[in-house]
Design a protein around this motif. Sequence first.
Motif, PDB file in Angstrom:
ATOM      1  N   LYS A  46      20.359 -30.075  94.083  1.00 19.89           N
ATOM      2  CA  LYS A  46      19.214 -31.353  93.728  1.00 19.89           C
ATOM      3  C   LYS A  46      19.485 -32.401  94.809  1.00 19.89           C
ATOM      4  O   LYS A  46      20.436 -32.226  95.534  1.00 19.89           O
ATOM      5  CB  LYS A  46      19.619 -32.001  92.505  1.00 19.89           C
ATOM      6  CG  LYS A  46      20.932 -32.664  92.268  1.00 19.89           C
ATOM      7  CD  LYS A  46      21.324 -33.204  90.923  1.00 19.89           C
ATOM      8  CE  LYS A  46      22.743 -33.337  90.651  1.00 19.89           C
ATOM      9  NZ  LYS A  46      23.354 -33.178  89.658  1.00 19.89           N
ATOM     10  N   LYS A  47      18.561 -33.244  94.762  1.00 21.36           N
ATOM     11  CA  LYS A  47      18.580 -34.178  96.040  1.00 21.36           C
ATOM     12  C   LYS A  47      19.534 -35.310  95.762  1.00 21.36           C
ATOM     13  O   LYS A  47      19.912 -35.538  94.595  1.00 21.36           O
ATOM     14  CB  LYS A  47      16.926 -34.766  96.316  1.00 21.36           C
ATOM     15  CG  LYS A  47      16.699 -35.612  94.916  1.00 21.36           C
ATOM     16  CD  LYS A  47      15.403 -36.143  95.272  1.00 21.36           C
ATOM     17  CE  LYS A  47      14.707 -36.903  94.136  1.00 21.36           C
ATOM     18  NZ  LYS A  47      13.654 -37.523  94.280  1.00 21.36           N
ATOM     19  N   ILE A  48      19.872 -35.999  96.858  1.00 23.00           N
ATOM     20  CA  ILE A  48      20.887 -37.415  96.546  1.00 23.00           C
ATOM     21  C   ILE A  48      20.230 -38.323  97.467  1.00 23.00           C
ATOM     22  O   ILE A  48      19.930 -38.098  98.384  1.00 23.00           O
ATOM     23  CB  ILE A  48      22.156 -37.044  97.239  1.00 23.00           C
ATOM     24  CG1 ILE A  48      22.884 -35.847  96.524  1.00 23.00           C
ATOM     25  CG2 ILE A  48      23.168 -38.188  96.976  1.00 23.00           C
ATOM     26  CD1 ILE A  48      24.287 -35.521  97.178  1.00 23.00           C
ATOM     27  N   THR A  49      20.049 -39.418  96.654  1.00 24.43           N
ATOM     28  CA  THR A  49      19.452 -40.624  97.330  1.00 24.43           C
ATOM     29  C   THR A  49      20.626 -41.691  97.674  1.00 24.43           C
ATOM     30  O   THR A  49      21.294 -41.834  97.032  1.00 24.43           O
ATOM     31  CB  THR A  49      18.451 -41.495  96.461  1.00 24.43           C
ATOM     32  OG1 THR A  49      17.284 -40.502  96.066  1.00 24.43           O
ATOM     33  CG2 THR A  49      17.812 -42.382  97.264  1.00 24.43           C
ATOM     34  N   ASN A  50      20.519 -41.984  98.927  1.00 24.08           N
ATOM     35  CA  ASN A  50      21.404 -43.093  99.467  1.00 24.08           C
ATOM     36  C   ASN A  50      22.997 -42.793  99.156  1.00 24.08           C
ATOM     37  O   ASN A  50      23.570 -43.562  98.388  1.00 24.08           O
ATOM     38  CB  ASN A  50      21.116 -44.433  98.973  1.00 24.08           C
ATOM     39  CG  ASN A  50      19.703 -44.821  99.907  1.00 24.08           C
ATOM     40  OD1 ASN A  50      19.390 -44.370 101.079  1.00 24.08           O
ATOM     41  ND2 ASN A  50      18.892 -45.353  99.065  1.00 24.08           N
TER      42      ASN A  50
END
Length: 167
Positions: A46-50
């Motif tokens: 999955k994506k990771i933000t900041n």
Amino acid sequence: MVTVADATTSCQTADGQYDVTVNYRGKRRTETPTSAVTAFYAFMSKKITNPGVGRRLVFDVVKTNQGGGYNSHTGVFTCPKTGIYVFVWVVRLFSAYHSFELMINNTVYGTTYLYKKNTGGSISGTVVAHVSKGDSVYVRMHSSYTGSGVLLSDIYGKTAFSGWLLN
């Protein structure tokens, strides 16, 4: 036990399989592999933000882990044997700027940086290093550079980490 053989004829059967006539040659002998393969490949699910400064990246989906050195819970590859290894990391970003480091036992061995404004892109790094049995190898966010934006990993491209023993 291995018997050396070769095929002299083959033909496709009506059901799409093959009939093969095998001629045996040579002697039966026991073969022992000269070296076991050590290799791993994992990617993020999955994506990771900041992500924060110095954060270790965890590649939680393991596709290959020959030798059992990669831990999908910690993101750390622990070398099962001493040798020359190749390590590759690929990070996909969208509207982001980040820097990444490949670490071997808390020492920076490789660094990458990518800035992509309002678009996506990928950055990869490769390191060839002598690593000893028990050493730890992992990818992290840069230890002093605060980036911004999203690390992606989806059907269009994976954020991934891999490595293998050369010798």
